[in-house]
Structure formats: C-alpha cells, structure tokens
Design a protein around this motif. Structure first.
Motif, PDB file in Angstrom:
ATOM      1  N   GLN A  11      56.405  -8.283  77.370  1.00 40.74           N
ATOM      2  CA  GLN A  11      57.870  -8.224  77.449  1.00 40.74           C
ATOM      3  C   GLN A  11      58.446  -9.638  77.417  1.00 40.74           C
ATOM      4  O   GLN A  11      59.324  -9.983  78.217  1.00 40.74           O
ATOM      5  CB  GLN A  11      58.312  -7.497  78.741  1.00 40.74           C
ATOM      6  CG  GLN A  11      57.703  -6.144  78.969  1.00 40.74           C
ATOM      7  CD  GLN A  11      58.099  -5.129  77.921  1.00 40.74           C
ATOM      8  OE1 GLN A  11      58.982  -5.371  77.084  1.00 40.74           O
ATOM      9  NE2 GLN A  11      57.452  -3.978  77.928  1.00 40.74           N
ATOM     10  N   GLU A  12      57.968 -10.426  76.474  1.00 43.67           N
ATOM     11  CA  GLU A  12      58.334 -11.845  76.444  1.00 43.67           C
ATOM     12  C   GLU A  12      59.847 -12.064  76.435  1.00 43.67           C
ATOM     13  O   GLU A  12      60.358 -12.907  77.172  1.00 43.67           O
ATOM     14  CB  GLU A  12      57.706 -12.540  75.229  1.00 43.67           C
ATOM     15  CG  GLU A  12      56.184 -12.592  75.218  1.00 43.67           C
ATOM     16  CD  GLU A  12      55.533 -11.260  74.793  1.00 43.67           C
ATOM     17  OE1 GLU A  12      56.270 -10.341  74.360  1.00 43.67           O
ATOM     18  OE2 GLU A  12      54.301 -11.134  74.908  1.00 43.67           O
ATOM     19  N   GLY A  35      64.292   0.790  78.570  1.00 39.86           N
ATOM     20  CA  GLY A  35      63.136   0.822  77.682  1.00 39.86           C
ATOM     21  C   GLY A  35      62.258   2.025  78.003  1.00 39.86           C
ATOM     22  O   GLY A  35      62.525   2.745  78.958  1.00 39.86           O
ATOM     23  N   PRO A  36      61.194   2.236  77.213  1.00 40.04           N
ATOM     24  CA  PRO A  36      60.345   3.409  77.422  1.00 40.04           C
ATOM     25  C   PRO A  36      59.788   3.461  78.847  1.00 40.04           C
ATOM     26  O   PRO A  36      59.712   2.425  79.515  1.00 40.04           O
ATOM     27  CB  PRO A  36      59.201   3.199  76.425  1.00 40.04           C
ATOM     28  CG  PRO A  36      59.642   2.138  75.497  1.00 40.04           C
ATOM     29  CD  PRO A  36      60.697   1.344  76.169  1.00 40.04           C
ATOM     30  N   PRO A  37      59.405   4.665  79.289  1.00 39.35           N
ATOM     31  CA  PRO A  37      58.832   4.763  80.637  1.00 39.35           C
ATOM     32  C   PRO A  37      57.470   4.077  80.690  1.00 39.35           C
ATOM     33  O   PRO A  37      56.754   4.029  79.697  1.00 39.35           O
ATOM     34  CB  PRO A  37      58.674   6.270  80.852  1.00 39.35           C
ATOM     35  CG  PRO A  37      58.631   6.854  79.483  1.00 39.35           C
ATOM     36  CD  PRO A  37      59.445   5.953  78.607  1.00 39.35           C
ATOM     37  N   GLY A  38      57.145   3.518  81.830  1.00 38.45           N
ATOM     38  CA  GLY A  38      55.795   2.976  82.010  1.00 38.45           C
ATOM     39  C   GLY A  38      55.492   1.742  81.187  1.00 38.45           C
ATOM     40  O   GLY A  38      54.401   1.595  80.661  1.00 38.45           O
ATOM     41  N   VAL A  39      56.476   0.820  81.059  1.00 37.18           N
ATOM     42  CA  VAL A  39      56.189  -0.419  80.334  1.00 37.18           C
ATOM     43  C   VAL A  39      56.442  -1.654  81.192  1.00 37.18           C
ATOM     44  O   VAL A  39      56.413  -2.777  80.694  1.00 37.18           O
ATOM     45  CB  VAL A  39      56.994  -0.527  79.004  1.00 37.18           C
ATOM     46  CG1 VAL A  39      56.614   0.597  78.062  1.00 37.18           C
ATOM     47  CG2 VAL A  39      58.498  -0.542  79.265  1.00 37.18           C
ATOM     48  N   GLY A  40      56.731  -1.441  82.488  1.00 42.21           N
ATOM     49  CA  GLY A  40      56.855  -2.584  83.397  1.00 42.21           C
ATOM     50  C   GLY A  40      58.260  -2.896  83.879  1.00 42.21           C
ATOM     51  O   GLY A  40      58.482  -3.958  84.458  1.00 42.21           O
ATOM     52  N   LYS A  41      59.203  -1.982  83.688  1.00 40.43           N
ATOM     53  CA  LYS A  41      60.585  -2.277  84.093  1.00 40.43           C
ATOM     54  C   LYS A  41      60.713  -2.412  85.605  1.00 40.43           C
ATOM     55  O   LYS A  41      61.298  -3.361  86.110  1.00 40.43           O
ATOM     56  CB  LYS A  41      61.534  -1.169  83.601  1.00 40.43           C
ATOM     57  CG  LYS A  41      61.584  -1.022  82.085  1.00 40.43           C
ATOM     58  CD  LYS A  41      62.641  -0.028  81.649  1.00 40.43           C
ATOM     59  CE  LYS A  41      62.398   1.371  82.148  1.00 40.43           C
ATOM     60  NZ  LYS A  41      61.185   2.002  81.625  1.00 40.43           N
ATOM     61  N   VAL A 164      68.919  -5.604  79.704  1.00 41.43           N
ATOM     62  CA  VAL A 164      67.680  -6.289  79.354  1.00 41.43           C
ATOM     63  C   VAL A 164      66.760  -5.229  78.767  1.00 41.43           C
ATOM     64  O   VAL A 164      66.463  -4.231  79.423  1.00 41.43           O
ATOM     65  CB  VAL A 164      67.023  -6.944  80.590  1.00 41.43           C
ATOM     66  CG1 VAL A 164      65.715  -7.615  80.212  1.00 41.43           C
ATOM     67  CG2 VAL A 164      67.975  -7.958  81.221  1.00 41.43           C
ATOM     68  N   ARG A 165      66.369  -5.422  77.512  1.00 40.25           N
ATOM     69  CA  ARG A 165      65.574  -4.382  76.845  1.00 40.25           C
ATOM     70  C   ARG A 165      64.081  -4.625  76.981  1.00 40.25           C
ATOM     71  O   ARG A 165      63.598  -5.745  76.820  1.00 40.25           O
ATOM     72  CB  ARG A 165      65.943  -4.306  75.362  1.00 40.25           C
ATOM     73  CG  ARG A 165      67.313  -3.750  75.174  1.00 40.25           C
ATOM     74  CD  ARG A 165      67.569  -3.157  73.789  1.00 40.25           C
ATOM     75  NE  ARG A 165      68.846  -2.471  73.850  1.00 40.25           N
ATOM     76  CZ  ARG A 165      70.027  -3.089  73.783  1.00 40.25           C
ATOM     77  NH1 ARG A 165      70.076  -4.393  73.596  1.00 40.25           N
ATOM     78  NH2 ARG A 165      71.149  -2.405  73.885  1.00 40.25           N
ATOM     79  N   PHE A 166      63.374  -3.554  77.261  1.00 38.36           N
ATOM     80  CA  PHE A 166      61.918  -3.578  77.353  1.00 38.36           C
ATOM     81  C   PHE A 166      61.358  -2.758  76.204  1.00 38.36           C
ATOM     82  O   PHE A 166      61.950  -1.776  75.797  1.00 38.36           O
ATOM     83  CB  PHE A 166      61.455  -2.986  78.701  1.00 38.36           C
ATOM     84  CG  PHE A 166      61.748  -3.880  79.871  1.00 38.36           C
ATOM     85  CD1 PHE A 166      63.050  -4.104  80.285  1.00 38.36           C
ATOM     86  CD2 PHE A 166      60.720  -4.512  80.547  1.00 38.36           C
ATOM     87  CE1 PHE A 166      63.326  -4.951  81.348  1.00 38.36           C
ATOM     88  CE2 PHE A 166      60.981  -5.357  81.614  1.00 38.36           C
ATOM     89  CZ  PHE A 166      62.285  -5.573  82.016  1.00 38.36           C
ATOM     90  N   LYS A 167      60.180  -3.180  75.707  1.00 37.32           N
ATOM     91  CA  LYS A 167      59.628  -2.453  74.564  1.00 37.32           C
ATOM     92  C   LYS A 167      58.305  -1.776  74.916  1.00 37.32           C
ATOM     93  O   LYS A 167      57.754  -2.019  75.996  1.00 37.32           O
ATOM     94  CB  LYS A 167      59.482  -3.381  73.367  1.00 37.32           C
ATOM     95  CG  LYS A 167      58.640  -4.619  73.632  1.00 37.32           C
ATOM     96  CD  LYS A 167      58.776  -5.567  72.445  1.00 37.32           C
ATOM     97  CE  LYS A 167      58.023  -6.860  72.606  1.00 37.32           C
ATOM     98  NZ  LYS A 167      56.591  -6.830  72.609  1.00 37.32           N
ATOM     99  N   ALA A 168      57.842  -0.975  73.967  1.00 35.65           N
ATOM    100  CA  ALA A 168      56.557  -0.301  74.177  1.00 35.65           C
ATOM    101  C   ALA A 168      55.450  -1.338  74.321  1.00 35.65           C
ATOM    102  O   ALA A 168      55.533  -2.426  73.752  1.00 35.65           O
ATOM    103  CB  ALA A 168      56.281   0.611  72.986  1.00 35.65           C
TER     104      ALA A 168
END
Ligand code: ZN
Length: 339
Positions: A11-12, A35-41, A164-168
């Motif tokens: 999640q740079e 962002g998607p579930p389970g990616v560190g949010k 703040v966007r998180f990605k897969a």
C-alpha cells in the motif's frame, strides 16, 4: 501484530500519503480508508494511531506504553467502534457514545483516535449523528472511517473526510502471509487464486470445509458432463444449507471463469480449472467459449435464486445441473451432425 506504517504491505501510495502528513504535522482530522476487505486498512489505522501517540518515535516505536497498549487494544485514547457482537449495524446510540468519548480530553496520549470499522455498518441515522463531529473537529481528535464499500456511505460523510485508497494485495504477499501462518504450499497456491487480493477472503476459504467443497464441485461438474446426473443430484442433496450452497457455487464459478479464460486465450489462470483436469476435459467436449459462458450463466442464475429469491438451495442447484447438462448434450449432438 504489525504496528509500523512502513511494514504495511503493498500500500505504498496510501502509506506515503499518511507518512508525509505525519512528518509535516498536517494530518487531516477525518480519514476515509477505502479499499477491498482484508488488505490492511484497519491495521494501518492502528499503526497511524500508534504513530500519533508514540512518545519515542515519529513512526511508533512499538515499545513505549502507548504503542504496547494500542497493539493490545487497551489504549484509553484509541477506540474502535464496530457493530455490537452478533449485530450487523452500528446504531445511533453507539455513535453518540463514541462522540461523547472523543470530546473528552485525551487520558494519557497526544491524540484521540476513533476508528469506525466497517463505517458502512452505520445506519443512516448513526451516520447523520456523526456529521457534526466530522464538521467541527476539536484539536487532537481524529476519526478514521474504514470501509470496503465507500459508495454506500452518505455523500455528506464522504465529503468531510480525506479519502485514502487501498488496493488489492499482490499474489506473492498473500502467499507469503499464508505460508507464514502455517498453510502448506499447495493449499496456499489454491487460496491465493481464490483470494482476489484479499487476506480476508483467503482466510475464509482456509477452512477444513474447503476440501469437502472441492469434492462437491467435482461431483457437480461430473454430473453436468456424464450420461447420468446422479452424482450431481446427490451432491445437490447435501447442499441444504444456504451459506454452504452459496460457497460451493462461488467456487464452481471460479473454476468456470478460469476455464473460460483458458478457452478465450487469456493467459492469466487461477489454476483452479487445472485441479479438475479430467472432469474439465469431459465438460469441455462441447468445446466452445459459448458453452462455458452458458454454464457460468446457469451458475449465476442459481446463485441469484438462492441469494435474492430465497429459493431452496437443493432445487436451485438441481435446476442448474439440468441446464448445464442440456447445453452440453445439445453441443454434442450438433457436433456429430445429428439433431
Ligand atoms: Zn511508542
């Protein structure tokens, strides 16, 4: 548990945005981590809370009493608001209590952080109740909304937060995390293909039920392609539980989509259809992309019947197998030139 922003994986962009704000002392008072579930949010929200409160290091030291208390969920100035045990929604009472809590001075830390997760669990009245606090922040107060469904939040809530966007996650990260948690290499490869870049999804599939589900999927494929559908019908009879039926159909859908990609010449494979080798060859006899697409449509219809129309899972799956069979048979007859 990771408690350093710099250790959050893949999640740079999100992390560097937060680090820059921390360093320049320009943190926004309200963030929307989307962002998607389970990616560190949520992990990031905790790491950010630690960085805000740590007395040793601008990026959390992991050692001081603040860092330790945040890690164990015992810090009096960091609160996670989530639906009550066994409930789906965060109600207005929960938001009001949290607002009262955040208005009080910090107990021992530098910042009071309220993490609402998942934020989309707030009812409309709960979300409306939050607006005033989002609008008139007090110094030292921070709210972090965590959600995988930002579009279902009220626009008035969204617009008051910095997104703040998180990605897969990458396949290699998921594989690495799974292997570190003791999953075998073979199972990890399968889970990665099912995960869609989400650790949460990967872990949902990491259950003892998975091998049972694979057997049922094999029986359904067999029934759809062999002369006698008996095996598939007895598999359907085992799927009386709605949740289990949905899980099996979703797995079957993954297999078919993989097959469709292979047929269409798309090189990305989740490796699932290979697992069912011989059976797939049987099913493919009709051979065309259309036939696989028709199977996918039949599976989706069964899913909709169960999920939305509350149809009996066994009946829905029996119907699906019959639809898949008729398509396979028709293709066979047309291929050998008989009608
Ligand atoms: Zn610390």
């Amino acid at each position: 548990m990771t408690l350093y922003l710099s250790q959050i994986r893949d999640q740079e962009t999100a992390i560097s945005t937060l680090q820059r704000a921390l360093r320049s002392d320009k943190l926004h008072h309200a963030y929307l981590f989307e962002g998607p579930p389970g990616v560190g949010k949520q992990l990031t929200a905790m790491a950010l809370s630690a960085a805000m409160n740590c007395v040793q290091s601008p990026e959390a030291c992991g050692e001081c009493s603040h860092c330790r208390k945040i890690r164990t969920g015992n810090h009096p100035d960091v609160k996670i608001l989530q639906p009550p045990e066994g409930k789906r929604n965060i109600l207005i009472e929960g938001v009001r209590q949290a607002e009262e809590w955040i208005r009080m001075r910090p107990h021992e830390g530098k910042a009071k952080v309220l993490i609402i997760s998942p934020a989309d669990a707030m009812t409309e009245s709960a979300a409306n109740a939050l607006l005033k606090t989002l609008e008139e922040p007090r110094p030292g107060n921070y709210i972090i909304l965590v959600t995988a469904a930002a579009s279902s939040l009220l626009p008035t809530v969204r617009s008051r937060c910095q997104t703040v966007r998180f990605k897969a996650l990458s396949s290699s990260t998921i594989a690495e995390l799974l292997l570190a948690s003791g999953v075998s290499e073979e199972e990890a490869a399968l889970l990665v293909s099912l995960s869609c870049g989400s650790m949460e999804t990967a872990l949902q599939y990491r259950s003892e039920e998975l091998s049972g589900r694979i057997d049922i999927v094999a029986a359904l494929i067999e029934g759809a392609s062999s002369r006698i559908p008996e095996q598939a019908l007895s598999a359907a009879a085992r799927l009386r539980d709605r949740g289990e039926a949905i899980a099996v159909l979703e797995l079957l859908l993954f297999v078919m989509e993989d097959l469709l990609n292979a047929r269409a010449g798309v090189s990305v494979s989740n490796g699932l259809s290979l697992k069912f080798g011989d059976l797939m060859t049987k099913l493919q006899r009709g051979g065309s992309v259309e036939s696989v697409a028709t199977h996918i449509a039949a599976i989706n219809r069964a899913l909709v019947s169960i999920q939305r129309n509350n149809m009996n899972p066994q009946l829905a799956i029996e119907g699906m197998v019959m639809n898949m069979r008729s398509r396979t048979k028709n293709e066979y007859w047309s291929r050998i030139g008989a009608k």
